[in-house]
Design an enzyme around this catalytic site. Structure first.
Site, PDB file in Angstrom:
ATOM      1  N   GLU A   1      14.202  34.456  19.453  1.00 57.30           N
ATOM      2  CA  GLU A   1      13.498  33.159  19.395  1.00 57.30           C
ATOM      3  C   GLU A   1      14.361  32.098  18.735  1.00 57.30           C
ATOM      4  O   GLU A   1      13.876  31.292  17.940  1.00 57.30           O
ATOM      5  CB  GLU A   1      12.182  33.295  18.609  1.00 57.30           C
ATOM      6  CG  GLU A   1      11.325  34.485  19.052  1.00 57.30           C
ATOM      7  CD  GLU A   1       9.942  34.518  18.413  1.00 57.30           C
ATOM      8  OE1 GLU A   1       8.973  34.603  19.155  1.00 57.30           O
ATOM      9  OE2 GLU A   1       9.837  34.460  17.173  1.00 57.30           O
TER      10      GLU A   1
ATOM     11  N   CYS B   1       0.434  32.948  16.711  1.00 56.75           N
ATOM     12  CA  CYS B   1       0.842  31.872  15.817  1.00 56.75           C
ATOM     13  C   CYS B   1       0.595  30.496  16.415  1.00 56.75           C
ATOM     14  O   CYS B   1       0.240  29.552  15.705  1.00 56.75           O
ATOM     15  CB  CYS B   1       2.319  32.013  15.448  1.00 56.75           C
ATOM     16  SG  CYS B   1       3.412  32.220  16.862  1.00 56.75           S
TER      17      CYS B   1
END
Lengths: 648, 648
Positions: free
Chosen positions: B315, B408
């Site tokens: 990421e 998230c």
């Protein structure tokens, strides 16, 4: 160019990784594997490094990585903890054994001969009485078996054991390892089978490999059970036994699949088995699946280098035409698996295209994975490394590494190099087919042809018929590479070129009654060329790649001091020049191109601007671009590299 | 275009996510946060969906995902096993609480008001007597604390708790959650500190977040300890405490860093804290680091949409100019973090560019993460989805999902939308600065300005001074967006345009003594435009993107029946047409362009060909291309999408 030739040509080797098809009514195979004794030239040099450096260093590396220790633990002859983080640690040993075996076939007195027998004994000692063998499960998992087929790799490990055992048997005539492999295969055959078969588990392994290995075990032993088991495993893929994921080829049955998908190596090993089965059983559905999937792969999912696998994440194929450069995964193992599969396709169908892709893969996507000194490796083989690149290090680094935590690639590369002579030629009732050009001797039954060449640096291949059946005509078939635009062939009094040669779908066929000493000289035009991508390959839009013969070229920072490789632009209208550089990277031919260093005006804080009127496109000082063969990159200091060069 | 306006304009809200800078000799801040009551137009619609659908559905989703169950387990009021796979499950709850709190500030009678207090009590009950709070460690790890700072997320969770608590306090005036947060912060302050501080652990969290939260806790409570602790955490990054990895910003101290790197969200939260600290302490080294890194990020690592993060794997940010389209990660959370950081930069420096990037991010890279109905989410926000795309599903799918295993993004998006009015305007001693144009009322001390606009569909923003200090001149500053080439402003008798307006680095400044009722009308030219990338952005070479105002556009398969989006080519020489489509996707303005469907000749089995003489470049039947705003993609059936369109 260095033109090496060993003093003592090796004898024609024994059967290679693909044994003769079993005689039977159903078997279908266009070509039979033949062999070649490579004794000089490009591949001889690479194989000498493999034989003198890479393979001999194997036992020490397997010792320090803990693989051999794990076998001793399982055998009860050592104490301590399991070493390594993967359930497939054993395969590094098996692949090394296979590599060493192929090398021993040519050189039984190799320094590592004793290591082979020592390690074979270790493997045998680690096997459990019922045939099961996997040190991770025996030691770490408390003996628990086949509980995690998706990630467990137990049958994958069995597959590599079987392949090593077949190689060991074929290469040395010894059966110790084959006995171990058969015992394990028999155990697997007693455990796995379809519902109603009486076997307790209806399942497949998340990492295909055992399938193709079982076919080979069938070829080596004649036990039909192994072929049937391979067929069962292949056809149970795609039915959700592993959760239905494309990752492990469980989304769709292979007979229905329309493109390659999921983890590249897994897909390719599975397809090798599909081709093996199509060959042995003659099943048209399996053959057409293999042909369809190979075509889809080559057309939409293959990098210019022959590299396969677009994503770092999941190590998998991307969408069609999704072929990124810097984030290309192109695992070295996938290139190896691709060669193995394509060769099976070549034999099954007789098609030259399969050997076209093998050539491209060998010289580029595969060979880049091995350093010139044979001591360092690339796991991933990107087509671009940017200026100032930083990476996480580790296995997937774009920098060469001595060994990996997941060390699948190095011993896999060793075994391909060590068995390379078995991927070069074939025979059929008509004669001999030469798929790849090397210096050495091609042998097919009573036919023997000697070849001398400095390929790929020079395009001349001089062939001399050394042995020929008396008074019986046969056909010498020479592959005219897909990349080749111009060639000439001289055979006795006749001379052909690309305008009039008898080329039949990639094969130049010369049929006649041959006499010993007769020569054929093939000259392949090696003009360097600029290549573009299909417009759907977004990653290479507005770029060209330099190629020469089978070699893909790249720019490397080391040849362009001052940095800023990303700012270099190729001028496609200017001619390319060839420069032989015996001093460089073990001796390479470079290609010199005209270009410029792009002038990019300061754009402020935002890198996007109106599309019209961008003046940066043509400005910039002229620069001479020096391209080296892609396989030789990353052998000097770290730095930027790129295969695809912007042209405007 | 729908022009909505609620009947009852909300009152000017309380302090938002960034409280007033603490008075002190060292504090440096160009602008003070002001607020805006958004009561109509584009963002009001999006916020109504957030308030009426997304936030109210939160408690149910947190219940079914197990987050609330985990809190009850920790409080001893429930039985069973921990649910969820991550040590940061609690943060979903905290972010939802923060979102709900900002919404309650405007609408105390919201249906979820009781949920908030119930969940606050749950959080309080789960806290351990010494202040520690993390259900994963309390329940799964047997109470083990701070043993795995690299992956543990304990301080990250604390950070989100603190932010929720500050929001809850500011929005409702209640202190239950703030008490919990302070107790945890005090505990952390007693545990972490530099060698010699008497604290047992010299360490930092692998996921920054607590740092910026602690600065806000300092602003809210006046406790200097929290600021010092934030500074300690920030400066201990880059010294190898976490293994020295770029992933968690531990490779190099932030004061020495030259570009953003590693996990994008982590980097951005850390840099928000750096800016907070520069603001509160006036430290020039921190300020220059923040300015340097923001510039490097915007120049070399930002996608056209404002999206950040190039790699799925880790990421993380890629290399400079490595900005892939289909494998863009562009996590929704990274867009949110970017807005949070840039707003702090805007306040610290007064620079308009920060709000330029905020605008671009809000309208594109962020908003695409939320479906039009507020019920489905994107975790990653690619700029391209190919024809026939297949993906692994799961969190990183290019298809919208109801909730994620790692959830998230959804509550993070809820909190940004719920607090959006705090990112729109600022004030200083000179007057009011309007950063983003909305329908509503901007308030800054005694100054009140009413705005009416259909932006971004129409470019007219009508401003009316409603409140003004008597007889005292002040400056109304209007941001002229970076994308804007032509504008006109009418203020009383005066009319300016881009040739003569008093624009000062992005700010149009109108200084005068204002009377209530005076108007300013700003007209931003919204001609659709074609945008190209910096030549170093390889992924967009030979392509253009359609933009209009702050909106990035894309083609979607749904508007181009017959498939083959990858074969469409834009003709950049033909004009772009604008079509308002109230019927489409909740009401959007589309841009219609001329193009063609590329004719690609069958290439055989190999997708690469000689670079010269490729005829496919210009052939193909004409096609009308309909581009929709990028934020609205993936709200119809699954299909291909692309932002960057080939132009040849």
């Amino acid at each position: 160019m260095p033109r090496t030739r060993s003093a003592q040509p090796s004898p024609a080797g024994p059967a290679g990784p693909i044994g003769p098809v079993r005689p039977g009514a159903d078997a279908r195979c266009a070509l039979r594997p033949a062999t070649a004794a490579v004794d000089g030239g490009f591949w001889h040099t690479r194989r000498e490094v493999n034989a003198r450096t890479s393979i001999p260093q194997g036992p020490g590396l397997l010792e320090s990585a803990g693989n051999l220790h794990n076998l001793r633990l399982a055998a009860g002859t050592a104490e301590g903890a399991f070493q390594g983080a993967y359930p497939f640690m054993d395969t590094d040993v098996y692949k090394w054994l296979e590599a060493a075996a192929w090398q021993l076939a040519r050189d039984p007195s190799a320094e590592f001969a004793a290591d082979v027998e020592r390690i074979v004994s270790l493997v045998a000692a680690a096997q459990q009485p019922d045939g099961y063998l996997n040190t991770w499960y025996q030691l770490v998992k408390g003996g628990e078996r086949y509980q995690d087929l998706r990630w467990g790799h137990e049958l994958y490990c069995a597959g590599h054991l079987i392949q090593a055992a077949v190689a060991h048997h074929r290469a040395t005539g010894r059966s110790e390892l084959l006995d171990v492999a058969r015992k394990f295969a028999d155990h697997i055959d007693s455990v796995f089978g379809p519902p109603g078969s009486g076997r307790p588990i209806d399942g497949i392994d998340g990492h295909p490999e055992v399938e193709t290995a079982l076919v080979e075990l069938y070829r080596e032993t004649g036990e039909r059970r192994y072929l049937d088991l391979a067929g069962y495993f292949v056809d149970r893929h795609g039915h959700g036994l592993l959760g239905g994921e494309a990752y492990c080829q469980d989304r769709v049955p292979v007979r229905e699949a329309t493109n390659v998908e999921g983890h590249a190596v897994r897909q390719l090993y599975l397809l090798a088995a599909v081709t093996d089965l199509a060959t042995e059983t003659g099943e048209p559905e399996l053959r057409s699946a293999a042909e369809r999937l190979w075509h889809a792969m080559s057309t939409t999912k293959t990098h210019l280098t022959g590299g396969l696998g677009a994503h770092h994440e999941w190590e998998d194929f991307g969408d069609p035409y999704e072929l990124p450069n810097e984030r290309a995964y192109c695992e070295t193992c996938a290139a190896i698996a691709s060669v193995q599969w394509s060769w099976r396709m070549a034999l099954l169908t007789g098609g030259a295209r399969y050997s076209d892709l093998i050539e491209r893969t060998l010289f580029n996507g595969f060979l880049a994975g091995v350093s010139l000194d044979g001591e360092r490796w690339l796991y991933v083989n990107p087509l671009q490394v940017r200026d100032g690149h930083t990476d996480h290090g580790g296995d997937q680094s774009a920098r060469r590494t001595r060994w990996f935590r997941c060390a699948c690639c190095p011993p896999n590369a060793m075994r391909l190099l060590a068995s390379l002579e078995h991927y070069l030629a074939s025979g059929d009732d008509e004669g001999l087919q030469i798929h790849q050009y090397v210096t050495g001797r091609y042998t097919c039954g009573p036919i023997g042809v000697r070849a001398e060449t400095d390929y790929p640096w020079h395009g001349t291949i001089a062939l001399t018929v050394e042995d020929t059946p008396d008074d019986r005509p046969w056909t010498l078939s020479l592959r005219i590479p897909q990349w080749c635009r111009e060639f000439r062939v001289r055979c006795g009094e006749s001379t052909y070129d690309q305008t009039d040669a008898p080329v039949d779908e990639g094969w130049l066929r010369i049929a006649r009654t041959w006499a010993p000493g007769e020569t054929v000289v093939l000259e392949l035009g090696l003009e360097p060329r600029l290549t573009a991508g299909d417009p759907r390959v977004d990653a290479v839009r507005g770029c060209a790649a330099i190629e020469r013969g089978p070699l893909v070229y790249c720019l490397e920072e080391a040849d362009h001091p001052g940095g800023g490789l990303d700012d270099l632009v190729l001028d496609p209208t200017r001619p390319l020049a060839v420069k032989h550089r015996p001093d460089l990277l073990g001796g390479v031919t470079t290609v010199v191109a005209a270009g410029r260093r792009r002038d990019i005006p300061d754009a402020g804080w935002w890198p996007y601007r109106p599309a019209a009127g961008d003046a940066s496109a043509t400005a910039g000082e002229p620069v001479e671009l020096t391209a080296i063969p892609y396989y030789a990159w990353a052998n000097r200091q770290d730095g930027a590299m790129r295969v695809w060069l912007p042209t405007s």
